[in-house]
Write an enzyme that holds these catalytic residues in place. Structure first.
Site, short mmCIF file in Angstrom:
data_model
loop_
_atom_site.label_atom_id
_atom_site.label_comp_id
_atom_site.label_asym_id
_atom_site.label_seq_id
_atom_site.Cartn_x
_atom_site.Cartn_y
_atom_site.Cartn_z
N ASP A 9 1.36 -0.91 0.53
CA ASP A 9 0.27 0.05 -0.03
C ASP A 9 0.64 1.32 -0.39
O ASP A 9 1.64 1.13 0.71
CB ASP A 9 -1.35 0.06 0.84
N SER A 10 0.13 2.05 -0.39
CA SER A 10 1.32 3.73 -0.34
C SER A 10 1.21 3.84 1.04
O SER A 10 2.13 4.94 1.71
CB SER A 10 -0.23 5.25 -1.07
N CYS A 72 -3.48 -1.02 -2.44
CA CYS A 72 -3.90 0.40 -2.69
C CYS A 72 -4.83 0.78 -3.76
O CYS A 72 -4.72 0.67 -4.96
CB CYS A 72 -2.70 1.17 -2.71
N GLU A 151 -7.10 9.42 9.19
CA GLU A 151 -5.19 8.94 9.74
C GLU A 151 -5.14 10.22 10.85
O GLU A 151 -4.93 9.38 11.87
CB GLU A 151 -4.25 9.88 8.65
N CYS A 181 -11.23 3.15 -0.98
CA CYS A 181 -9.74 3.87 -0.85
C CYS A 181 -9.87 2.75 0.74
O CYS A 181 -10.53 2.14 1.06
CB CYS A 181 -10.04 5.10 -0.43
N HIS A 183 -9.11 2.74 3.26
CA HIS A 183 -9.42 4.24 4.32
C HIS A 183 -10.63 4.00 4.87
O HIS A 183 -11.11 3.80 6.56
CB HIS A 183 -8.61 4.85 4.55
#
Ligand code: DGL
Length: 259
Positions: A9-10, A72, A151, A181, A183
């Site tokens: 993932d990023s 990601c 985050e 996404c 998140h």
């Protein structure tokens, strides 16, 4: 014993997918790589992201990963046009398994997709869905503020509620929504409340883990320990990792991108 699963993932958001893989395949070793040095991918060019994917997939292959999961969405949206990746037994992205679920549901006619600018501008979800189901209209919306908001821990509060409200009010009436996404599973409940439970929500973690389950040779014995590498380490990444993985983990700094 089957080889490790490399999850990429990023940053640390992909731990939502790693956590689902751990739940569905507890005996498989996971080697995670979060490219925290180059975060966020959502604002990067596809050329730069392809460069990072090549370097990180080679790192995971050299570290004995048999399977690769690109957790990601921003990276998955450029992955399909990338040639010459290392010869993993399988490469799974997070877009195709979710698209598979959406197109299998005959009741869906209007679907929203939210994600980073990179994911939305690639039109990957829209193209893949509309290629198979011409009767579905896909409504795309970039929601770049959501990932940093999550985050920072704004998930179950009035700030999250207000940002979600501002963004989602821009979409027309839909009967399904893709949380495109890493998140967004953390604010799934809030998105569900915005729609009063009337919109079917799709996200990647469980469906990706189930896709992978069909591709790996499931180990009987307990695995050797997992590794969670990052390209840049801070204590704050480690703290936030708990939010996405559901339990405390130790991040290890990799020297793949020396600085
Ligand atoms: N992991 C990214 C994604 O799923 C979100 C964070 C970023 O922009 O790097 O698109």
């Amino acid at each position: 014993m089957s080889g490790a699963i490399g999850v990429f993932d990023s940053g640390i958001g992909g731990l939502t997918v790693a956590s689902a893989i751990k739940k569905h395949l507890p005996n498989q070793q996971i080697i995670y790589f979060g490219d925290t040095l180059h975060l966020p991918y959502g604002d990067k060019s596809s050329g730069k992201i392809k460069e990072y994917i090549k370097a990180i997939s080679a790192f995971l292959f050299d570290n004995k990963c048999e399977h690769l999961v690109v957790a990601c969405n921003s990276a998955s949206s450029v992955l399909l046009s990338l040639k010459n990746l290392p010869p993993f037994s399988s490469i799974t992205n997070v877009i195709e398994p979710v698209v598979g679920q959406v197109i299998a549901n005959p009741d869906i006619k209007n679907v929203g997709i939210i994600g980073t600018k990179r994911t939305i501008n690639s039109h990957m979800y829209k193209h893949q869905i509309e290629a198979v189901r011409a009767d579905i209209t896909v409504h795309e919306l970039a929601t770049p503020l959501l990932a940093p908001m999550i985050e920072e821990g704004f998930v179950h509060d009035s700030i999250a509620e207000q940002v979600i409200h501002e963004y989602l009010s821009e979409l027309p009436e839909i009967d399904a929504m893709i949380l495109g996404c890493t998140h967004y599973p953390l604010i799934k409940k809030e998105i569900d409340s915005f729609y009063n439970g009337q919109v079917k929500l799709f996200d990647a973690p469980d469906v990706v883990a189930n896709t992978l389950k069909k591709l790996v040779h499931v180990n009987e014995a307990q695995p050797i320990s997992d590794h969670f590498y990052v390209s840049d380490y801070t204590a704050s990444f480690e703290k936030t990792a708990r939010l996405f993985f559901g339990e405390a983990i130790r991040l290890e700094k990799s020297d793949l991108f020396p600085y």
